[in-house]
Write an enzyme that holds these catalytic residues in place. Sequence first.
Site, PDB file in Angstrom:
ATOM      1  N   HIS A  23     -23.513 -23.905 -39.136  1.00  0.00           N
ATOM      2  CA  HIS A  23     -22.686 -24.329 -38.000  1.00  0.00           C
ATOM      3  C   HIS A  23     -23.583 -24.930 -36.926  1.00  0.00           C
ATOM      4  O   HIS A  23     -24.800 -25.020 -37.086  1.00  0.00           O
ATOM      5  CB  HIS A  23     -21.880 -23.139 -37.451  1.00  0.00           C
ATOM      6  CG  HIS A  23     -22.700 -22.206 -36.626  1.00  0.00           C
ATOM      7  ND1 HIS A  23     -22.423 -21.954 -35.309  1.00  0.00           N
ATOM      8  CD2 HIS A  23     -23.808 -21.479 -36.911  1.00  0.00           C
ATOM      9  CE1 HIS A  23     -23.298 -21.092 -34.821  1.00  0.00           C
ATOM     10  NE2 HIS A  23     -24.155 -20.786 -35.769  1.00  0.00           N
ATOM     11  N   HIS A  34     -13.912 -22.374 -33.269  1.00  0.00           N
ATOM     12  CA  HIS A  34     -15.220 -22.773 -33.802  1.00  0.00           C
ATOM     13  C   HIS A  34     -15.116 -22.766 -35.326  1.00  0.00           C
ATOM     14  O   HIS A  34     -14.403 -21.933 -35.895  1.00  0.00           O
ATOM     15  CB  HIS A  34     -16.296 -21.785 -33.336  1.00  0.00           C
ATOM     16  CG  HIS A  34     -17.687 -22.177 -33.730  1.00  0.00           C
ATOM     17  ND1 HIS A  34     -18.346 -23.247 -33.162  1.00  0.00           N
ATOM     18  CD2 HIS A  34     -18.534 -21.640 -34.639  1.00  0.00           C
ATOM     19  CE1 HIS A  34     -19.556 -23.351 -33.705  1.00  0.00           C
ATOM     20  NE2 HIS A  34     -19.686 -22.398 -34.606  1.00  0.00           N
ATOM     21  N   CYS A  77     -19.158 -28.597 -33.655  1.00  0.00           N
ATOM     22  CA  CYS A  77     -18.972 -27.882 -34.922  1.00  0.00           C
ATOM     23  C   CYS A  77     -18.106 -28.655 -35.912  1.00  0.00           C
ATOM     24  O   CYS A  77     -18.466 -28.808 -37.085  1.00  0.00           O
ATOM     25  CB  CYS A  77     -18.421 -26.483 -34.685  1.00  0.00           C
ATOM     26  SG  CYS A  77     -16.815 -26.421 -33.844  1.00  0.00           S
TER      27      CYS A  77
END
Length: 172
Positions: A144, A132, A81
């Site tokens: 993402h 994340h 990510c």
Amino acid sequence: MQEDKILLKSWLNSCHNSYKLIVGIFVMLSVLLISGCANQEAAYQDQYSDSTVINKLESQYLVWKNTPYRYGGMTVKGSDCSGLVMNTFKTHFATQLPRTTAQQAKIGDKVDELVAGDLVFFKTGRGENGLHVGIYYKDGMFLHVSTSRGVEFASLEGGYWKNNYWMSRRVI
């Protein structure tokens, strides 16, 4: 005596004309400086307007959409990510971001009202590895890298993401 008065008057006129010239130059430089700043501001706003950022995110997605999740990866062959976020900002916004999600979570300004390009952070586990990050797109969606589906757009209102949302930060 008469000559002295004439010389004094001539000198005063000369000084007055010099003063007017200096004031004129100052006014002209001020106008140029202000208009230059305004043009720079307009260029900055154009570069980071919602529609421009949205187009850049769509462009990034088209190139990266088949990219699988790979821990530590930063290329279209595999990315995590923070690698996707770092690459997107470097490529499309000429902005160098830190490499890890934990480091990215410390930059920019916290925001509540999201605009395209804001970083969205989630606590998905424990510690620094349990974070994340994605990039807000529009209409409650963000770009993402999913561990199971690779690079994608996902909804912030989806149960998992809504339940694990942590914060958002603006870096552009």
